[in-house]
Design an enzyme around this catalytic site. Structure first.
Site, PDB file in Angstrom:
ATOM      1  N   CYS A 151       0.784  -1.234   0.000  1.00  0.00           N
ATOM      2  CA  CYS A 151       0.000   0.000   0.000  1.00  0.00           C
ATOM      3  C   CYS A 151       0.820   1.292   0.000  1.00  0.00           C
ATOM      4  CB  CYS A 151      -1.066  -0.015   1.081  1.00  0.00           C
ATOM      5  SG  CYS A 151      -0.491  -0.387   2.707  1.00  0.00           S
ATOM      6  N   ARG A 186      15.602   2.600  -0.079  1.00  0.00           N
ATOM      7  CA  ARG A 186      15.494   1.333  -0.818  1.00  0.00           C
ATOM      8  C   ARG A 186      15.115   0.200   0.126  1.00  0.00           C
ATOM      9  NH1 ARG A 186      20.411  -0.133  -2.884  1.00  0.00           N
ATOM     10  NH2 ARG A 186      20.509   1.778  -4.103  1.00  0.00           N
ATOM     11  N   SER A 187      14.163   0.468   1.010  1.00  0.00           N
ATOM     12  CA  SER A 187      13.738  -0.607   1.910  1.00  0.00           C
ATOM     13  C   SER A 187      12.911  -1.607   1.104  1.00  0.00           C
ATOM     14  CB  SER A 187      12.913  -0.042   3.063  1.00  0.00           C
ATOM     15  OG  SER A 187      11.685   0.467   2.607  1.00  0.00           O
ATOM     16  N   ASP A 209      20.236   4.623  -1.567  1.00  0.00           N
ATOM     17  CA  ASP A 209      20.188   4.318  -0.139  1.00  0.00           C
ATOM     18  C   ASP A 209      21.494   4.754   0.491  1.00  0.00           C
ATOM     19  OD1 ASP A 209      22.022   2.259  -0.286  1.00  0.00           O
ATOM     20  OD2 ASP A 209      20.649   0.699   0.421  1.00  0.00           O
ATOM     21  N   PHE A 275       7.404  10.513   1.760  1.00  0.00           N
ATOM     22  CA  PHE A 275       6.542   9.531   2.424  1.00  0.00           C
ATOM     23  C   PHE A 275       7.038   9.180   3.820  1.00  0.00           C
ATOM     24  CE2 PHE A 275       9.340   6.630  -0.069  1.00  0.00           C
ATOM     25  CZ  PHE A 275       9.791   5.778   0.950  1.00  0.00           C
TER      26      PHE A 275
HETATM   27  P1  NAD Z   1      13.854   1.684   6.564  1.00  0.00           P
HETATM   28  O1  NAD Z   1      14.608   2.134   7.748  1.00  0.00           O
HETATM   29  O2  NAD Z   1      13.611   0.230   6.337  1.00  0.00           O
HETATM   30  O3  NAD Z   1      14.573   2.227   5.236  1.00  0.00           O
HETATM   31  C1  NAD Z   1      15.171   3.481   5.151  1.00  0.00           C
HETATM   32  C2  NAD Z   1      15.863   3.625   3.796  1.00  0.00           C
HETATM   33  O4  NAD Z   1      16.405   4.943   3.700  1.00  0.00           O
HETATM   34  C3  NAD Z   1      17.018   2.666   3.584  1.00  0.00           C
HETATM   35  O5  NAD Z   1      17.036   2.252   2.241  1.00  0.00           O
HETATM   36  C4  NAD Z   1      18.245   3.541   3.902  1.00  0.00           C
HETATM   37  O6  NAD Z   1      19.419   3.100   3.282  1.00  0.00           O
HETATM   38  C5  NAD Z   1      17.797   4.866   3.365  1.00  0.00           C
HETATM   39  N1  NAD Z   1      18.499   5.983   3.978  1.00  0.00           N
HETATM   40  C6  NAD Z   1      18.564   6.289   5.293  1.00  0.00           C
HETATM   41  N2  NAD Z   1      19.319   7.394   5.480  1.00  0.00           N
HETATM   42  C7  NAD Z   1      19.731   7.798   4.268  1.00  0.00           C
HETATM   43  C8  NAD Z   1      20.541   8.866   3.803  1.00  0.00           C
HETATM   44  N3  NAD Z   1      21.063   9.755   4.629  1.00  0.00           N
HETATM   45  N4  NAD Z   1      20.752   8.974   2.473  1.00  0.00           N
HETATM   46  C9  NAD Z   1      20.226   8.085   1.615  1.00  0.00           C
HETATM   47  N5  NAD Z   1      19.458   7.073   1.997  1.00  0.00           N
HETATM   48  C10 NAD Z   1      19.216   6.905   3.305  1.00  0.00           C
HETATM   49  O7  NAD Z   1      12.455   2.478   6.618  1.00  0.00           O
HETATM   50  P2  NAD Z   1      11.057   2.250   5.850  1.00  0.00           P
HETATM   51  O8  NAD Z   1      10.278   1.143   6.467  1.00  0.00           O
HETATM   52  O9  NAD Z   1      11.260   2.244   4.387  1.00  0.00           O
HETATM   53  O10 NAD Z   1      10.336   3.596   6.262  1.00  0.00           O
HETATM   54  C11 NAD Z   1      10.904   4.848   5.922  1.00  0.00           C
HETATM   55  C12 NAD Z   1      10.032   5.964   6.396  1.00  0.00           C
HETATM   56  O11 NAD Z   1       8.791   5.905   5.748  1.00  0.00           O
HETATM   57  C13 NAD Z   1       9.725   5.960   7.882  1.00  0.00           C
HETATM   58  O12 NAD Z   1       9.692   7.293   8.339  1.00  0.00           O
HETATM   59  C14 NAD Z   1       8.347   5.356   7.953  1.00  0.00           C
HETATM   60  O13 NAD Z   1       7.634   5.799   9.077  1.00  0.00           O
HETATM   61  C15 NAD Z   1       7.753   5.892   6.699  1.00  0.00           C
HETATM   62  N6  NAD Z   1       6.648   5.106   6.165  1.00  0.00           N
HETATM   63  C16 NAD Z   1       5.627   5.816   5.698  1.00  0.00           C
HETATM   64  C17 NAD Z   1       4.552   5.175   5.172  1.00  0.00           C
HETATM   65  C18 NAD Z   1       3.444   6.020   4.618  1.00  0.00           C
HETATM   66  O14 NAD Z   1       2.423   5.504   4.257  1.00  0.00           O
HETATM   67  N7  NAD Z   1       3.619   7.300   4.497  1.00  0.00           N
HETATM   68  C19 NAD Z   1       4.507   3.790   5.136  1.00  0.00           C
HETATM   69  C20 NAD Z   1       5.606   3.062   5.581  1.00  0.00           C
HETATM   70  C21 NAD Z   1       6.677   3.753   6.089  1.00  0.00           C
END
Ligand code: NAD
Length: 321
Positions: A151, A186-187, A209, A275
């Site tokens: 989603c 890139r999660s 990432d 996001f």
């Molecule tokens: P995660 O921690 O699994 O992944 C973070 C990603 O960002 C990784 O790929 C990491 O390498 C990269 N990253 C971190 N710092 C960086 C930097 N300085 N430069 C480049 N890349 C960098 O997190 P996630 O589960 O993907 O969630 C990320 C964010 O999105 C969180 O804030 C979460 O709350 C939010 N989120 C929002 C929604 C929504 O619907 N809006 C849904 C899921 C997650």
């Protein structure tokens, strides 16, 4: 002096989806008088997860769904509780608030949720279909059972459709042809599937990432059906700047308060979408971006509830045939 761009809120983008969902929920009242049932599992003490759970409850109930939060005090009983909900005909959709164990066991638990009740679209089959650009669960001929998309990536796509980045004059599957996108994340949950989705629709995607930068495309001259990935090198500001030089869209998803995307890398008129639950763009973004979308959560929840309705419809179709 007027700023050149517009800030667009997720609530505005989600509105037509919410209206459609509310109408469909009413139509389902004959088989689900109390509304389709969504069960959320909360097995951690994370206040952010608790907030998200309350918010899901409020939103889904306001749209006619029935939401039930099941708190699991001992994490070790979560798997059994999920299986019980999988087997319960009264439950239409299931979601788990992660992290639970905070390690690979969470990925295992994610796959315990029945594919037929997985509203978040995190099941392996759904990801595999996404990565292979397969849009239906039944064979491509029947096309009665649409596959579910995770989603959050889907929400970002819907935001991009709203902003007319998808050119509807082009055939489906090509509507991002020629567009350049940068995604900072890139999660496995969001950034990588999102990069694949956009590449499958014809875009060139720079996936950034913390370690490195990759390029996702569909390969040359539209001849490939699914995306290709190329390593461009280790993360560096120089390489990031280069990728952003003519990017039409910049999408950020970096967790934590300290990160801010370098405004000076944004091309004049680019679209900026965040996001992450933290604000990854500073306010100056408004002086560069044509459109700035500061958060996408409201669209994500609309997609989650839309997925739930699709699962109910798929199940009814299977029962009837
Ligand atoms: P995660 O921690 O699994 O992944 C973070 C990603 O960002 C990784 O790929 C990491 O390498 C990269 N990253 C971190 N710092 C960086 C930097 N300085 N430069 C480049 N890349 C960098 O997190 P996630 O589960 O993907 O969630 C990320 C964010 O999105 C969180 O804030 C979460 O709350 C939010 N989120 C929002 C929604 C929504 O619907 N809006 C849904 C899921 C997650």
């Amino acid at each position: 002096q007027a700023k050149p761009g517009l800030t667009i809120l997720a609530s505005k983008i989600s509105k037509p989806y919410i209206e459609d969902i509310e109408r469909e929920v009413q139509e389902l009242k004959s088989i689900r008088p109390d509304g389709p049932v969504l069960v959320g599992f909360l097995a951690n003490n994370d206040p952010a997860a608790e907030m998200y759970a309350n918010w899901t409850k409020k939103t889904s109930e306001s749209m006619g769904f029935k939401y039930e939060l099941r708190r699991i005090d001992d994490k070790d009983f979560l798997e059994e509780a999920i299986i019980e909900a999988n087997n319960d005909d009264k439950v239409d959709g299931i979601m788990v608030y992660f992290p639970v164990f905070g390690n690979a066991q969470d990925q295992y638990l994610q796959q315990v949720v029945s594919r037929d009740k997985d509203v978040e679209g995190l099941n392996h089959v759904y990801y595999q279909n996404l990565y292979h650009n397969i849009r239906y669960l039944d064979d491509e001929k029947d096309k009665k059972l649409k596959s579910i998309l995770p989603c959050t990536p889907l929400a970002v796509v819907k935001v991009m459709e709203y902003l007319k980045l998808y050119n509807t004059l082009l055939p489906m599957g090509n509507r991002m042809y020629g567009k350049k996108c940068v995604i900072i994340n890139r999660s496995e949950i969001v950034g990588r599937p999102l990069a694949a989705l956009l590449a499958n629709d014809g875009a060139t995607v720079f996936s950034i990432d913390i370690d490195n930068i990759q390029k996702f495309t569909r390969g040359e001259k539209l001849k490939y059906k699914k995306h290709h990935v190329e390593d461009l090198g280790k993360f560096s500001d120089e390489l990031l700047k280069e990728c952003c030089k003519d990017a039409d869209v910049i999408i950020t998803g970096v967790p934590g308060d300290s990160y801010k995307f370098p405004t000076q890398y944004i091309k004049d008129g680019a679209v900026c979408i965040n996001f992450s639950s933290n604000k990854n763009f500073s306010d100056e973004v408004k002086e560069k971006a044509s459109f700035y979308v500061p958060s996408t959560g409201k669209v994500t929840i609309a997609m989650l509830l839309r997925n739930l309705l699709r699962l109910v419809k798929n199940r009814e179709y299977i029962k009837a045939h």
